[in-house]
Design a protein around this motif. Structure first.
Motif, mmCIF file in Angstrom:
data_model
loop_
_atom_site.group_PDB
_atom_site.id
_atom_site.type_symbol
_atom_site.label_atom_id
_atom_site.label_comp_id
_atom_site.label_asym_id
_atom_site.label_seq_id
_atom_site.Cartn_x
_atom_site.Cartn_y
_atom_site.Cartn_z
ATOM 1 N N THR A 32 0.599 -1.418 0.095
ATOM 2 C CA THR A 32 -0.170 -0.200 0.090
ATOM 3 C C THR A 32 0.475 1.719 -0.234
ATOM 4 O O THR A 32 0.664 2.567 -0.542
ATOM 5 N N ASP A 33 2.436 0.978 0.652
ATOM 6 C CA ASP A 33 3.452 2.685 0.446
ATOM 7 C C ASP A 33 3.565 2.683 -0.235
ATOM 8 O O ASP A 33 3.477 4.254 -0.831
ATOM 9 N N HIS A 34 3.782 2.056 -2.039
ATOM 10 C CA HIS A 34 3.852 3.251 -3.306
ATOM 11 C C HIS A 34 2.739 3.425 -3.465
ATOM 12 O O HIS A 34 3.088 4.334 -4.491
ATOM 13 N N GLU A 35 1.359 3.255 -3.084
ATOM 14 C CA GLU A 35 0.326 3.874 -3.645
ATOM 15 C C GLU A 35 -0.431 4.917 -2.948
ATOM 16 O O GLU A 35 -1.714 5.235 -2.900
ATOM 17 N N GLY A 36 0.535 5.134 -2.027
ATOM 18 C CA GLY A 36 -0.202 6.870 -1.348
ATOM 19 C C GLY A 36 -0.772 6.084 -0.079
ATOM 20 O O GLY A 36 -1.518 6.718 0.869
ATOM 21 N N GLY A 37 -0.903 4.810 0.918
ATOM 22 C CA GLY A 37 -2.031 4.306 1.298
ATOM 23 C C GLY A 37 -0.932 3.916 2.597
ATOM 24 O O GLY A 37 -0.469 5.323 3.136
ATOM 25 N N HIS A 38 -1.311 3.301 3.967
ATOM 26 C CA HIS A 38 -1.297 3.254 5.013
ATOM 27 C C HIS A 38 -0.221 2.043 5.273
ATOM 28 O O HIS A 38 -1.410 1.118 4.878
ATOM 29 N N VAL A 39 0.171 2.236 6.501
ATOM 30 C CA VAL A 39 1.046 1.393 6.521
ATOM 31 C C VAL A 39 1.044 0.955 7.982
ATOM 32 O O VAL A 39 0.915 1.993 8.844
ATOM 33 N N ILE A 40 1.510 -0.396 8.486
ATOM 34 C CA ILE A 40 1.521 -0.015 10.195
ATOM 35 C C ILE A 40 3.221 -0.685 10.084
ATOM 36 O O ILE A 40 3.044 -2.495 9.640
ATOM 37 N N ALA A 41 4.134 -0.814 10.987
ATOM 38 C CA ALA A 41 5.651 -1.290 11.112
ATOM 39 C C ALA A 41 6.469 -1.085 11.890
ATOM 40 O O ALA A 41 5.707 -0.562 12.750
ATOM 41 N N GLY A 42 7.021 -2.839 12.045
ATOM 42 C CA GLY A 42 7.341 -2.500 13.549
ATOM 43 C C GLY A 42 9.407 -3.112 13.665
ATOM 44 O O GLY A 42 9.649 -3.551 11.886
ATOM 45 N N ALA A 43 10.333 -2.089 14.152
ATOM 46 C CA ALA A 43 11.324 -1.934 13.943
ATOM 47 C C ALA A 43 11.572 -3.718 14.909
ATOM 48 O O ALA A 43 11.257 -4.376 15.840
ATOM 49 N N LEU A 44 12.893 -4.630 14.519
ATOM 50 C CA LEU A 44 12.644 -6.204 15.102
ATOM 51 C C LEU A 44 14.293 -5.752 16.275
ATOM 52 O O LEU A 44 14.948 -4.701 15.638
ATOM 53 N N ASP A 45 13.820 -6.907 16.203
ATOM 54 C CA ASP A 45 15.639 -7.293 17.423
ATOM 55 C C ASP A 45 16.812 -7.806 16.995
ATOM 56 O O ASP A 45 17.096 -8.917 16.649
ATOM 57 N N VAL A 46 16.125 -8.005 15.301
ATOM 58 C CA VAL A 46 17.862 -8.275 14.098
ATOM 59 C C VAL A 46 17.984 -6.859 13.642
ATOM 60 O O VAL A 46 17.783 -6.009 13.627
ATOM 61 N N ALA A 47 19.595 -7.348 13.603
ATOM 62 C CA ALA A 47 20.260 -5.388 13.445
ATOM 63 C C ALA A 47 21.168 -5.745 12.504
ATOM 64 O O ALA A 47 22.233 -6.433 12.568
ATOM 65 N N VAL A 48 21.346 -4.302 12.079
ATOM 66 C CA VAL A 48 22.332 -4.182 11.270
ATOM 67 C C VAL A 48 23.913 -3.306 12.611
ATOM 68 O O VAL A 48 23.423 -2.049 12.695
ATOM 69 N N ASP A 49 25.101 -3.808 12.748
ATOM 70 C CA ASP A 49 25.581 -2.846 13.289
ATOM 71 C C ASP A 49 26.850 -3.026 13.285
ATOM 72 O O ASP A 49 27.310 -4.228 13.307
ATOM 73 N N GLY A 50 27.416 -1.744 13.350
ATOM 74 C CA GLY A 50 28.629 -2.006 12.850
ATOM 75 C C GLY A 50 29.580 -0.439 13.465
ATOM 76 O O GLY A 50 29.763 0.022 14.286
ATOM 77 N N VAL A 51 30.986 -0.299 13.226
ATOM 78 C CA VAL A 51 31.747 0.294 13.736
ATOM 79 C C VAL A 51 32.664 1.023 12.189
ATOM 80 O O VAL A 51 32.746 0.206 11.574
ATOM 81 N N ALA A 52 32.667 2.460 12.299
ATOM 82 C CA ALA A 52 33.138 3.354 11.092
ATOM 83 C C ALA A 52 34.458 4.369 11.668
ATOM 84 O O ALA A 52 34.188 4.986 13.136
ATOM 85 N N VAL A 53 34.920 4.774 10.816
ATOM 86 C CA VAL A 53 36.637 5.157 11.564
ATOM 87 C C VAL A 53 36.206 6.183 10.124
ATOM 88 O O VAL A 53 36.516 5.577 9.084
ATOM 89 N N ALA A 54 36.720 7.362 9.556
ATOM 90 C CA ALA A 54 37.564 8.238 8.833
ATOM 91 C C ALA A 54 38.566 7.523 8.447
ATOM 92 O O ALA A 54 39.576 7.231 9.722
ATOM 93 N N ASN A 55 39.126 7.786 7.860
ATOM 94 C CA ASN A 55 40.748 6.807 6.453
ATOM 95 C C ASN A 55 40.976 7.701 5.825
ATOM 96 O O ASN A 55 42.513 7.761 6.015
ATOM 97 N N GLY A 56 40.307 8.986 6.189
ATOM 98 C CA GLY A 56 41.845 10.458 5.560
ATOM 99 C C GLY A 56 41.861 10.136 3.989
ATOM 100 O O GLY A 56 42.515 10.805 3.266
#
Length: 405
Positions: free
Chosen positions: A46-70
Motif C-alpha cells: 500500500t505504501d507505494h500507492e500513497g496508502g497506510h501501513v503499520i510496521a515495526g522495527a525488529l530485534d535483528v539489525a546491522v551493527d557496525g563500527v566506522a572510522v574516518a580514513n583520511g
C-alpha cells in the motif's frame, strides 16, 4: 553506545574491522552504528500507492563500527559479504553497480552531500543479523546504517528519521534499482511500532504506539519460506507498475488519488485493456488500506482478537487479489510461500493468524502464534522447511542511530 547495547555484535564488528583495515589507533574516533530490520505488520503493497501501513522495527539489525580514513574512498565490509570500495569523487548513478552494495554507498553519499556535507572517506565494518532475502528489509537497514555513519562523520545538520528514510528510499530506487515504497526505510529509521500515511510522500504522517504482542498473548513469528526474493525484483516491480497503470487511466499517479466509485464504473474497460490481475491488484489496494486502519484501531484499543480477524482478512486479500504468494522462476510457478502458509495454518488450526510478509513471492510469512503454541510451532515449521526457518521476534524501540564510542 546505541540504546540496544548490543555489545557482542559491536565487538564482532570491531574484530572484523581490525582484521580487514588494521588495528584502530587509541586516539581514533570510533563510531558505533545500529539499524534494525523491520516487519510489515499491516499494509501489503500500500505504501507505494500513497496508502497506510503499520510496521515495526525488529530485534535483528546491522551493527557496525566506522572510522574516518583520511582518503576519498569509502571501504565497507560485512561479515557475510566481501570488501567494497567506493570512490567519492563520482557520485552519479552507475548502471554497472545496480543491485550491489556499492550502489547503496554511492546513493547515500549523494543524498548526504545534498545536505551541504563534504563527503570524505571512511572504513566501515558490520555484522548483520537481519536475514538477507527474507523480506525483513536488510537493504533498508544497510542504507540507514550508511546514512547515520555519514551524518556523524561528515559535518552538517542533523537528519530526522523520516528525512533519512526518504534518502534511503532514493538510494534504493535510483542507485540500487529496486522500485520500493517508503515503508521499509521509515520503519527502520523510526523504530518501535509505527503507523504511516504516505498520501503526501514528501511529508508522510506517522504515529507510534507502545504495544507488546507477548503481553497480549501472541508471539510475532516470521518464517523464511525457502525462496530468496532478492532475484524476483521483476515480480515485485510488476505490482506498482500495474497499480499505477490503473491509476493513470484516471489521470492520476497513484491509486490513493483515484475515486473507488469511478474505478468500479470503469472495470469492464480496465479488464479489457490491462487484464484481470491488474484490476485485482487495485481492488486489493483499497481493501488492504482499509484493513490497516482497522488493525491500528484494534491495537490502540488493545483488542488483539479483532486485530487477528483483520490480519487473516489481509492475508486472504494478498493471496487472492494481490497475488504475491507465488513466483514464476523460469518455466515453473514456485509456491514456497503458499506452502509455508498452508503448513502454518495446519499448526495454528484456527488460532492466531498467518499472512504473506513484505514484498512477497519469496522471502517470509508472518504469523501471530499463541504463546502456548510457540515452541511447537517453531519446531514443526523448522522440521518441514529446514532448521532455523522459523524465529520469534520482538518489536524494538531503537531506530537507526550512530553514537561515538
Amino acid at each position: 553506545m546505541p540504546a540496544t547495547n548490543n555489545q557482542a555484535a559491536l565487538a564482532a564488528a570491531r574484530e572484523l574491522f581490525e582484521k580487514t583495515f588494521g588495528e584502530i589507533s587509541s586516539n581514533a574516533k570510533v563510531l558505533a552504528v545500529h539499524a534494525p530490520g523491520r516487519s510489515e505488520i499491516s499494509g501489503n503493497h500500500t505504501d507505494h500507492e500513497g496508502g497506510h501501513v503499520i510496521a515495526g522495527a525488529l530485534d535483528v539489525a546491522v551493527d557496525g563500527v566506522a572510522v574516518a580514513n583520511g582518503t576519498n574512498v569509502v571501504r565497507v565490509i560485512d561479515a557475510n559479504f566481501p570488501l567494497v570500495e567506493v570512490d567519492l569523487s563520482d557520485l552519479s548513478v552507475r548502471e554497472d553497480e545496480r543491485e550491489t552494495t556499492a550502489a547503496l554507498v554511492r546513493g547515500m553519499a549523494f543524498e548526504l552531500a545534498q545536505t551541504g556535507r563534504t563527503p570524505a572517506g571512511f572504513d566501515f565494518a558490520s555484522v548483520c543479523s537481519v536475514p538477507a532475502g527474507g523480506g525483513l528489509s536488510s537493504s533498508a537497514a544497510v542504507e540507514a546504517a550508511y546514512g547515520r555513519a555519514m551524518e556523524a562523520l561528515w559535518e552538517g545538520p542533523s537528519i530526522d528519521p523520516v528525512e533519512l528514510a526518504k534518502m534511503s528510499q532514493f538510494a534504493e530506487n535510483r542507485y540500487f534499482g529496486k522500485p520500493c515504497g517508503l515503508m521499509d526505510q521509515a520503519a527502520v529509521c523510526l523504530g518501535g511500532l509505527a503507523y504511516m500515511d504516505f498520501e503526501v510522500p514528501s511529508e508522510p504522517k506517522t504515529a507510534k504506539l507502545d504495544f507488546d504482542f507477548d503481553k497480549a498473548g501472541y508471539a510475532l513469528c516470521l518464517v523464511k519460506v525457502g525462496s530468496d526474493h532478492t532475484d524476483l525484483t521483476f515480480e515485485y516491480a510488476a505490482i506498482p507498475d500495474e497499480m499505477q497503470a490503473i491509476a493513470g487511466e484516471f489521470g492520476c499517479k497513484r491509486l490513493c488519488e483515484v475515486d473507488p466509485a469511478v474505478f468500479d464504473a470503469a472495470v469492464p474497460q480496465l479488464r479489457e485493456k490491462y487484464g484481470d490481475r491488474a484490476v485485482l491488484r487495485a481492488i486489493h489496494y483499497w481493501y488492504e488500506n482499509g484493513l490497516v486502519d482497522k488493525r491500528w484501531e484494534d491495537l490502540v484499543a488493545g483488542d488483539i482478537e479483532s486485530f487477528l480477524v483483520h490480519t487473516r482478512a489481509s492475508g486472504a486479500s494478498s493471496a487472492m487479489f494481490l497475488q504475491n504468494v507465488s513466483a514464476t522462476v523460469g518455466d515453473v510457478r514456485e509456491q514456497h510461500a503458499m506452502l509455508a502458509l498452508g503448513l502454518a495454518e495446519r499448526i495454528l488450526d484456527g488460532r492466531g493468524a498467518a499472512r504473506i510478509h513484505g514484498g512477497g513471492f519469496g522471502g517470509s510469512i508472518q504469523c501471530f502464534v499463541p504463546l502456548d503454541l510457540v515452541d511447537e510451532f517453531i519446531a514443526r515449521m523448522d522440521a518441514w522447511l529446514g532448521e532455523g526457518s522459523c524465529r520469534k521476534y520482538s518489536i524494538t524501540e531503537e531506530g537507526a542511530c550512530a553514537t561515538w564510542m
